[in-house]
Design a protein around this motif. Structure first.
Motif, short mmCIF file in Angstrom:
data_model
loop_
_atom_site.label_atom_id
_atom_site.label_comp_id
_atom_site.label_asym_id
_atom_site.label_seq_id
_atom_site.Cartn_x
_atom_site.Cartn_y
_atom_site.Cartn_z
N PRO A 147 6.80 -21.72 -14.65
CA PRO A 147 7.51 -20.51 -15.13
C PRO A 147 8.30 -19.87 -14.00
N THR A 148 9.26 -19.15 -14.37
CA THR A 148 10.07 -18.41 -13.39
C THR A 148 9.57 -17.00 -13.22
N LYS A 149 8.72 -16.55 -14.07
CA LYS A 149 8.24 -15.17 -14.00
C LYS A 149 6.80 -15.18 -13.56
N ALA A 150 6.48 -14.27 -12.66
CA ALA A 150 5.13 -14.19 -12.09
C ALA A 150 4.21 -13.46 -13.03
N THR A 151 2.94 -13.80 -12.92
CA THR A 151 1.90 -13.15 -13.71
C THR A 151 1.08 -12.24 -12.81
N ARG A 152 1.04 -10.97 -13.10
CA ARG A 152 0.30 -10.00 -12.27
C ARG A 152 -1.20 -10.21 -12.52
N LEU A 153 -1.94 -10.35 -11.44
CA LEU A 153 -3.39 -10.49 -11.55
C LEU A 153 -4.09 -9.13 -11.41
N ARG A 154 -3.73 -8.35 -10.30
CA ARG A 154 -4.35 -7.03 -10.08
C ARG A 154 -3.47 -6.21 -9.14
N ILE A 155 -3.76 -4.91 -9.14
CA ILE A 155 -3.06 -3.98 -8.24
C ILE A 155 -4.03 -3.56 -7.14
N ILE A 156 -3.64 -3.77 -5.86
CA ILE A 156 -4.49 -3.39 -4.71
C ILE A 156 -4.08 -1.99 -4.25
N PRO A 157 -4.97 -1.02 -4.34
CA PRO A 157 -4.60 0.34 -3.92
C PRO A 157 -4.36 0.43 -2.38
N PRO A 158 -3.60 1.43 -1.87
CA PRO A 158 -3.33 1.56 -0.42
C PRO A 158 -4.61 1.90 0.36
N SER A 159 -4.82 1.20 1.49
CA SER A 159 -6.02 1.49 2.33
C SER A 159 -5.77 2.61 3.35
N ASN A 160 -4.52 2.93 3.68
CA ASN A 160 -4.23 3.99 4.67
C ASN A 160 -3.00 4.75 4.19
N PRO A 161 -3.22 5.64 3.19
CA PRO A 161 -2.04 6.36 2.66
C PRO A 161 -1.46 7.37 3.65
N ASP A 162 -2.25 7.84 4.70
CA ASP A 162 -1.77 8.87 5.68
C ASP A 162 -1.27 8.22 6.96
N ILE A 198 -5.71 7.15 20.00
CA ILE A 198 -6.52 6.88 18.80
C ILE A 198 -5.68 7.05 17.54
N CYS A 199 -4.90 8.11 17.48
CA CYS A 199 -4.02 8.33 16.32
C CYS A 199 -2.99 7.22 16.20
N GLY A 200 -2.45 6.76 17.34
CA GLY A 200 -1.48 5.67 17.29
C GLY A 200 -2.10 4.39 16.77
N ALA A 201 -3.33 4.11 17.25
CA ALA A 201 -4.00 2.91 16.74
C ALA A 201 -4.30 3.03 15.25
N LYS A 202 -4.66 4.25 14.81
CA LYS A 202 -4.93 4.48 13.39
C LYS A 202 -3.69 4.29 12.55
N SER A 203 -2.54 4.64 13.12
CA SER A 203 -1.30 4.52 12.34
C SER A 203 -0.87 3.08 12.16
N PHE A 204 -1.42 2.15 12.99
CA PHE A 204 -1.05 0.74 12.88
C PHE A 204 -2.03 -0.06 12.01
N THR A 205 -3.03 0.59 11.46
CA THR A 205 -4.02 -0.13 10.64
C THR A 205 -3.83 0.20 9.16
N GLY A 206 -4.23 -0.73 8.28
CA GLY A 206 -4.21 -0.50 6.83
C GLY A 206 -2.81 -0.50 6.23
N THR A 207 -2.75 -0.21 4.92
CA THR A 207 -1.47 -0.17 4.19
C THR A 207 -1.26 1.22 3.63
N GLN A 208 -0.01 1.57 3.53
CA GLN A 208 0.34 2.91 3.05
C GLN A 208 0.73 2.90 1.57
N ILE A 209 1.09 1.69 0.97
CA ILE A 209 1.57 1.63 -0.43
C ILE A 209 0.67 0.68 -1.22
N SER A 210 0.83 0.74 -2.60
CA SER A 210 0.05 -0.14 -3.49
C SER A 210 0.65 -1.53 -3.49
N LEU A 211 -0.21 -2.55 -3.56
CA LEU A 211 0.23 -3.95 -3.55
C LEU A 211 -0.17 -4.61 -4.87
#
Length: 607
Positions: free
Chosen positions: A94-109, A29-42
């Motif tokens: 343009p050569t420079k990207a425009t930031r729309l929003r910041i997605i917070p991490p869904s699985n920081p642990d 279960i812990c292994g499966a949990k470690s493979f789900t979600g994101t750990q950093i902000s996008l």
């Protein structure tokens, strides 16, 4: 002790399996949990030209298929600055990207879940391997302990069986001793006062002789010396036997042709006093009539009130029974009288069977003499086909001894079935005393022999069981037959509890002097007073499998030691299991019938 620990460890296997399963499940279960979600902000971004200010126009460049996501740290790094995936057209994009929003991490642990999975799965694997290692460590000692316990249980079982067999042997020997004691007491109780006086004198003389031997051994006195004699007295010549005295002594001893005559005389006396019935088998000229008259005379001498009836084909006196109207001469044309005598004899016997036990001991002998019975029985069977006289004789044979009732059948051939007893098998024959005679005689100037009946039974295993016993009896018979053949004196083979081979004495004047025979007194003395183990122990008969194995050893062609494997291949032993063969071999080794070298190798003593 190790086995108990092993069993306790096995019993704890369920709890261990549950623990391992729980740990492994949690780890998965812990292994499966470690493979789900994101750990950093996008960061969600798109590429919008800076010249466009109208929202509608800007929206055209940020459609869902033109929006991109990347880590926030990389979005702001110059090295990882996002480039427009579409090619440049007219330098408009343009050569420079425009930031729309910041997605917070869904699985920081996410890292911690992975670490927990590794720990739980590793713990389950380690616990399982530790249990397996412990079982492997305990297995050799447990196996050794189980082997030792199995050996101890086998030894205990063998000792228990040996104890039971030994107890059964003691019970059997005690029963035989008590039975022999009862028989000896009955023999002594039937002695006349004269015989008892002679017997007591014999006991006294033997006791004095034994005392002299012990005194000689204690004092060192020469064995040939009388009390008070010295070596000088023994060396004296004036007390030696002279020539005339020696000739007189030789003349006095010439009447005895063989030492076994005294044994024959005591055997005839035992047959006359026996409680069981007797078959006297002899060909013509073998001394059958003389022996029968001797038995009748001895019975009347011991019990004058004996009730004896005779059915015979000859009108002989039979020791005066004819004058008492007790002899029935069989008439083949009118056999009713013989039938009536048998019926009256059996009726009197049935009356005795109704008496209580207290009145049986004082009953006089009730005896039926069947002389030349083969001829008479054949005629009776023809005249009275529905008359079962054989059943009456069988009843008297098996039970009559309890009521002092018996019969003596005189036959001319060893065809015991002709007695009329249909069930005359080996077991029934053991209840019947046998007296067989053979002789060489001269009739009408011609020599004739009648040893056929004796030599017939010497080769029959159902009459004399055991090849070794038959060989011993045959050897004795051949030595006695030589004396019989030379002196025209009958030779006997009798079975009164055991087989006896002896030369018949002259019976003309022996009826009133039996008790004075030295051999008989010695035999009675041994039976009554010699309590040494050699006279008391009766070997237990061999079992059926032991007999078959012994016959195999006797009949095998190659006289080489045999193994258990050889016995299992033998046809005559194919019906027995390996354990039965082992028990039979042990029984033969114990009774010294065969020898064993202790390495699964067996042989006969004479190989």
């Amino acid at each position: 002790m190790k086995r108990k620990q092993f069993e306790d460890y096995l019993r704890s296997g369920t709890a261990n399996n549950i623990t391992v399963g729980v740990l492994a499940t949690i780890g998965l279960i812990c292994g499966a949990k470690s493979f789900t979600g994101t750990q950093i902000s996008l960061v969600e971004y798109c590429f919008i030209p800076e010249k466009l200010t109208h929202p509608v126009n800007r929206q055209r460049y940020c459609t869902p298929n033109k929006r991109y996501i990347m880590p926030e740290a990389e979005f702001y790094a110059e090295a990882y600055a996002p480039a427009n995936p579409e090619f440049q057209r007219d330098n408009f994009l343009p050569t420079k990207a425009t930031r729309l929003r910041i997605i917070p991490p869904s699985n920081p642990d996410k890292a911690w879940w992975g670490l927990a999975s590794v720990l739980f799965v590793g713990g389950a694997f380690t616990l399982s391997k530790a249990r397996e290692w412990r079982l492997i460590q305990l297995m050799p000692s447990v196996r050794e302990e189980i082997r030792s316990n199995w050996l101890i249980s086998k030894l205990w079982s063998g000792l228990r069986l040996h104890k039971e067999a030994y107890s059964a042997q003691l019970d059997y020997e005690f029963h035989q001793w008590a039975e022999n004691r009862r028989v000896r007491e009955a023999q002594l109780s039937r002695m006349t006062p004269q015989e008892l006086a002679i017997f007591q004198e014999q006991v006294r003389l033997r006791a004095e002789a034994e005392a002299r031997v012990q005194l000689q051994q204690a004092t060192g006195q020469p064995a040939g010396a009388l009390p008070g004699q010295s070596m000088q007295d023994i060396a004296r010549g004036d007390d030696k036997v002279t020539g005339s005295q020696q000739q007189t002594l030789q003349q006095n001893t010439n009447s005895s042709l063989d030492p076994s005559e005294a044994l024959a005389l005591s055997t005839l006396q035992a047959l006359a006093r026996a409680d069981s019935s007797t078959a006297l088998v002899a060909a013509p000229g073998s001394g059958k009539s003389v022996t029968l008259n001797y038995l009748i005379g001895k019975i009347l001498a011991d019990s004058p009130t004996a009730d004896i009836w005779v059915i015979s084909a000859k009108n002989d006196s039979f020791c005066g029974l004819r004058s008492k109207e007790r002899v029935i001469v069989f008439d083949g044309e009118n056999p009713d009288l013989a039938k009536e005598v048998i019926d009256n004899f059996y009726t009197e016997y049935k009356k005795r069977k109704q008496l209580p036990e207290s009145k049986r001991e004082s009953l006089p002998p009730l005896i039926l003499i069947l002389d030349d019975w083969l001829v008479i029985a054949d005629q009776l069977s023809k005249h009275y086909s529905d008359w079962n006289y054989g059943g009456k004789l069988l009843d008297v044979l098996l039970i009559g001894r309890e009521f002092n009732t018996k019969f003596i059948a005189s036959l001319q051939s060893f065809n015991l079935a002709a007695l009329g007893i249909e069930k005359m098998d080996a077991q029934t024959r053991m209840c019947l005393n046998l007296l067989l005679l053979g002789n060489r005689y001269i009739k009408n100037g011609r020599e004739q022999e009648s040893y056929g009946v004796l030599e017939l039974i010497l080769n029959r295993g159902d009459i004399i069981p055991g090849k070794q016993e038959r060989e011993q009896i045959k050897s004795k018979y051949l030595s006695v037959k030589a004396v019989s053949y030379q002196n025209l004196r009958p030779v006997m083979i009798a079975s009164v509890g055991g087989f006896v081979v002896a030369l018949m004495p002259l019976l003309s004047n022996q009826a009133n002097s039996i008790a004075s025979e030295q051999e008989y007194l010695d035999r009675v003395f041994d039976l009554e007073f010699n309590l040494s183990p050699a006279h008391q122990i009766h070997p237990k008969p061999l079992s059926e499998v032991a007999k078959k194995i012994y016959e195999y050893f006797q009949n095998v062609k190659s006289k080489t030691p045999k193994t258990l494997r050889d016995l299992k291949k033998a046809d005559r032993l194919s019906g027995y299991s390996e354990s039965e063969l082992i028990d039979g071999l042990a029984e033969l080794v114990k009774t010294e019938k065969i020898n064993s070298d202790g390495n699964d190798s067996y042989s006969l003593p004479d190989w």
